[in-house]
Design a protein around this motif. Sequence first.
Motif, mmCIF file in Angstrom:
data_model
loop_
_atom_site.group_PDB
_atom_site.id
_atom_site.type_symbol
_atom_site.label_atom_id
_atom_site.label_comp_id
_atom_site.label_asym_id
_atom_site.label_seq_id
_atom_site.Cartn_x
_atom_site.Cartn_y
_atom_site.Cartn_z
ATOM 1 N N VAL A 94 0.889 -1.154 0.000
ATOM 2 C CA VAL A 94 0.000 0.000 0.000
ATOM 3 C C VAL A 94 0.936 1.214 0.000
ATOM 4 N N ALA A 95 0.771 2.059 -1.009
ATOM 5 C CA ALA A 95 1.691 3.189 -1.199
ATOM 6 C C ALA A 95 3.124 2.655 -1.198
ATOM 7 N N ALA A 96 3.988 3.182 -0.347
ATOM 8 C CA ALA A 96 5.385 2.717 -0.304
ATOM 9 C C ALA A 96 5.597 1.661 0.772
ATOM 10 N N LEU A 97 4.525 1.174 1.385
ATOM 11 C CA LEU A 97 4.630 0.196 2.462
ATOM 12 C C LEU A 97 4.526 -1.223 1.907
ATOM 13 N N THR A 98 5.246 -2.173 2.516
ATOM 14 C CA THR A 98 5.269 -3.550 2.017
ATOM 15 C C THR A 98 5.179 -4.548 3.166
ATOM 16 N N ILE A 99 4.350 -5.567 2.966
ATOM 17 C CA ILE A 99 4.382 -6.780 3.785
ATOM 18 C C ILE A 99 4.856 -7.864 2.818
ATOM 19 N N PRO A 100 5.965 -8.525 3.117
ATOM 20 C CA PRO A 100 6.550 -9.457 2.142
ATOM 21 C C PRO A 100 5.696 -10.710 1.926
ATOM 22 N N PHE A 101 5.842 -11.299 0.745
ATOM 23 C CA PHE A 101 5.114 -12.530 0.404
ATOM 24 C C PHE A 101 5.393 -13.630 1.425
ATOM 25 N N SER A 102 6.558 -13.578 2.056
ATOM 26 C CA SER A 102 6.928 -14.607 3.026
ATOM 27 C C SER A 102 6.081 -14.550 4.299
ATOM 28 N N ALA A 103 5.240 -13.528 4.442
ATOM 29 C CA ALA A 103 4.310 -13.447 5.577
ATOM 30 C C ALA A 103 3.047 -14.272 5.318
ATOM 31 N N LEU A 104 2.954 -14.862 4.124
ATOM 32 C CA LEU A 104 1.756 -15.604 3.718
ATOM 33 C C LEU A 104 1.993 -17.103 3.786
ATOM 34 N N GLU A 105 1.144 -17.785 4.540
ATOM 35 C CA GLU A 105 1.178 -19.244 4.611
ATOM 36 C C GLU A 105 -0.025 -19.781 3.846
ATOM 37 N N TYR A 106 0.134 -20.956 3.234
ATOM 38 C CA TYR A 106 -0.870 -21.543 2.343
ATOM 39 C C TYR A 106 -1.038 -23.012 2.664
ATOM 40 N N TRP A 107 -2.267 -23.476 2.673
ATOM 41 C CA TRP A 107 -2.503 -24.912 2.619
ATOM 42 C C TRP A 107 -3.719 -25.170 1.761
ATOM 43 N N SER A 108 -3.582 -26.195 0.904
ATOM 44 C CA SER A 108 -4.609 -26.474 -0.101
ATOM 45 C C SER A 108 -5.857 -27.104 0.487
ATOM 46 N N GLY A 109 -5.696 -27.973 1.474
ATOM 47 C CA GLY A 109 -6.832 -28.738 1.981
ATOM 48 C C GLY A 109 -7.155 -29.865 1.007
ATOM 49 N N ALA A 110 -8.213 -30.583 1.307
ATOM 50 C CA ALA A 110 -8.609 -31.730 0.474
ATOM 51 C C ALA A 110 -9.267 -31.248 -0.818
ATOM 52 N N GLY A 111 -9.169 -32.073 -1.836
ATOM 53 C CA GLY A 111 -9.840 -31.779 -3.098
ATOM 54 C C GLY A 111 -11.303 -32.211 -3.049
ATOM 55 N N THR A 112 -12.123 -31.522 -3.815
ATOM 56 C CA THR A 112 -13.526 -31.905 -3.934
ATOM 57 C C THR A 112 -13.806 -32.256 -5.383
ATOM 58 N N ALA A 113 -14.724 -33.140 -5.574
ATOM 59 C CA ALA A 113 -15.186 -33.553 -6.904
ATOM 60 C C ALA A 113 -14.063 -33.961 -7.841
ATOM 61 N N PRO A 114 -13.121 -34.841 -7.362
ATOM 62 C CA PRO A 114 -12.099 -35.293 -8.304
ATOM 63 C C PRO A 114 -12.725 -36.153 -9.390
ATOM 64 N N GLY A 115 -12.254 -35.982 -10.607
ATOM 65 C CA GLY A 115 -12.772 -36.766 -11.721
ATOM 66 C C GLY A 115 -11.638 -37.340 -12.541
ATOM 67 N N GLY A 116 -11.822 -38.563 -13.008
ATOM 68 C CA GLY A 116 -10.792 -39.239 -13.783
ATOM 69 C C GLY A 116 -10.050 -40.228 -12.911
ATOM 70 N N GLY A 117 -9.289 -41.088 -13.540
ATOM 71 C CA GLY A 117 -8.534 -42.083 -12.794
ATOM 72 C C GLY A 117 -7.259 -41.501 -12.237
#
Length: 183
Positions: A94-117
């Motif tokens: 925001v403007a000249a201020l930064t929060i680095p990408f490394s402050a972000l944690e991610y987890w996908s969780g389980a998939g829904t409606a998988p299709g195909g083998g």
Amino acid sequence: MRKRSMTLTSAGAGVLMFLLAAPAVAAPTDDTPITFEVSAGSLDVSAPVGPVDLGNAPPGGEITGQLGPVSVSDTRGGATSDWTASVYATDFTVAALTIPFSALEYWSGAGTAPGGGGTFTPGQLTEDDGVTLTGTAGTAVTAFSHSGGTGGSTVTWNPTLVISIPLTAQTGTYTGTVTHQVA
């Protein structure tokens, strides 16, 4: 006697004409070969268009929220349909201020409606499996993968994001980008 022989000849000719003009007998079945082509499709990922508002927290706090459905669709139709979806983020500014990408944690969780083998594997099934995102496509972390099977496959997941707000962060509405890719 001659007259009679002509009559028989005319009658014989009529019978002969009838036999020659009779319709042909149809076959009981007749096959027609057909062809078609299964063409190659594509390997695509889709994610929410955004912006997605994850909420707010004071400096030193955390913001947790779900990004929204992310899907991979593989219609390449090959003998194998292996793929890996990965994710990375930009810095949040925001403007000249930064929060680095490394402050972000991610987890996908389980998939829904998988299709195909084949086998569908989340990159991070639970919160305890969460990972810090990287800042470039070349170092992106695995979000979901598929292996085995043939033909096509599809799966959708709704990843959770946790942003750790640095104690030194200043107030404002920060904006950044989370990018999913698949190969």
